[in-house]
Design an enzyme around this catalytic site. Structure first.
Site, PDB file in Angstrom:
ATOM      1  N   SER A 101      39.394  51.315  57.883  1.00 49.12           N
ATOM      2  CA  SER A 101      39.844  50.205  57.114  1.00 49.12           C
ATOM      3  C   SER A 101      41.321  49.963  57.098  1.00 49.12           C
ATOM      4  CB  SER A 101      39.364  50.161  55.534  1.00 49.12           C
ATOM      5  OG  SER A 101      39.742  48.947  54.993  1.00 49.12           O
ATOM      6  N   TYR A 131      37.601  52.935  43.621  1.00 52.25           N
ATOM      7  CA  TYR A 131      37.340  51.731  43.065  1.00 52.25           C
ATOM      8  C   TYR A 131      37.000  52.178  41.510  1.00 52.25           C
ATOM      9  CZ  TYR A 131      36.908  49.021  47.250  1.00 52.25           C
ATOM     10  OH  TYR A 131      37.382  48.416  48.546  1.00 52.25           O
ATOM     11  N   GLN A 180      29.758  32.058  40.410  1.00 49.32           N
ATOM     12  CA  GLN A 180      30.693  32.114  41.583  1.00 49.32           C
ATOM     13  C   GLN A 180      29.733  32.509  42.645  1.00 49.32           C
ATOM     14  OE1 GLN A 180      32.992  35.217  39.808  1.00 49.32           O
ATOM     15  NE2 GLN A 180      34.887  33.928  39.372  1.00 49.32           N
ATOM     16  N   LYS A 201      42.821  27.886  41.886  1.00 51.28           N
ATOM     17  CA  LYS A 201      42.968  27.830  40.415  1.00 51.28           C
ATOM     18  C   LYS A 201      44.308  28.117  39.939  1.00 51.28           C
ATOM     19  CE  LYS A 201      40.794  32.652  40.166  1.00 51.28           C
ATOM     20  NZ  LYS A 201      39.772  33.137  39.591  1.00 51.28           N
TER      21      LYS A 201
END
Length: 293
Positions: free
Chosen positions: A152, A54, A291, A218
């Site tokens: 994962s 990341y 959020q 959205k």
């Protein structure tokens, strides 16, 4: 907040958790990260997810520094990271014993922590024998660098193979898988993994409950909001794959159900993931406190 056991383990994780993918390092720095993480903690979130890839490691640095500056007690929180893509060198990626050991140590250094609670193999590595990976993950646990390990985006067959090796060698098998799971992506969690829940007590920490924001509705208004992840340069490809008529039609079809329940579509989508009894925690992402609320 409700807490669930991570699979068959004794580890308790909040039913909703927070992940650093996309946001930390790409959109947010330490100051914003601190306010988001504290907002999560104030509402009972105890599980925070990261990965060596990341923002090329920057996400781990930001999370680690934010947690340190917030002064949290380490035993109050559950932190996970994932190993697979650690750099450009031939041994900086994959699940060899070399990269698992070196990648884990590098992650801990960036997080400025002695250990993570859970460490994942971020993808399957078809070039490394599964036995080498299982033994290396057990080495990481024996060293105290992680307490549990998982996978994962592995297939049911690959997880079964890892468990077979672990049982044969009297080692610890993967207790958790981190797949994508949302109203538009269901096959793995609801069909493929079914035998694994009873056979191995596999838990799930699922990602993308909102299908990268598509299930908030959205994007149904036309156009991409400038502060959304699909507006980021490196996520334009994902946007072109996700924002197709067929998908947007499905999202429109869900809107009346959310209206009937009197909740936003995003809450309906997240609650639907959390309602699956095999899901230990739903990993969410956010760039604003509103959020999270």
């Amino acid at each position: 907040m409700q807490y669930k056991n991570l699979g068959r383990s004794g580890l308790k994780v909040s039913q909703l958790s927070f992940g650093a993918w996309v946001s930390f390092g790409n959109q947010l720095d330490v100051k914003e990260a601190k306010s988001l993480l504290q907002c999560c903690r104030d509402h009972g979130v105890n599980f925070f997810d990261n990965a060596e890839v990341y923002a090329n490691g920057r996400a781990e640095e930001i999370m680690g520094q934010a947690i340190r500056e917030l002064g949290w007690k380490r035993s109050d929180i559950v932190v996970s990271t994932k190993i697979f893509w650690g750099g450009s060198g031939p041994n900086d990626k994959g699940l060899s014993r070399k990269h698992i050991v070196e990648g884990t140590k590098a992650s801990l250094k960036r997080l400025d922590m002695d250990y993570v609670d859970v460490i994942y193999c971020h993808r399957p590595d078809t070039f490394t024998p599964v036995e080498e990976t299982v033994r290396a993950m057990n080495h990481v646990i024996d060293k105290g660098w992680a307490f549990y390990w998982g996978t994962s985006e592995w297939s049911a067959q690959q997880i079964t193979e890892a468990w077979g090796i672990a049982e044969r060698l009297d080692l610890v098998g993967p207790i958790v898988e981190q797949p994508e799971y949302n109203l538009l992506s269901r096959h793995k969690v609801e069909s493929e993994y079914l035998p694994l829940y009873t056979n191995y007590g596999l838990g799930l920490t699922t990602w993308s409950p909102l299908a990268s924001g598509v299930l908030t509705g959205k994007y149904n208004k036309g156009g991409v909001p400038p502060d959304s992840r699909f507006a980021l340069e490196n996520y334009k490809n994902l946007a072109s794959r996700s924002l197709v008529d067929d998908v947007l039609k499905k999202v429109n079809g869900l809107k009346p159900i959310a209206d009937e329940l009197g909740v936003p579509l995003s809450q309906l989508a997240i609650a639907w993931c959390a309602a699956n009894p095999n899901v230990s925690s739903v990993i969410t992402g956010a760039t604003k406190e509103s959020q999270i609320m």
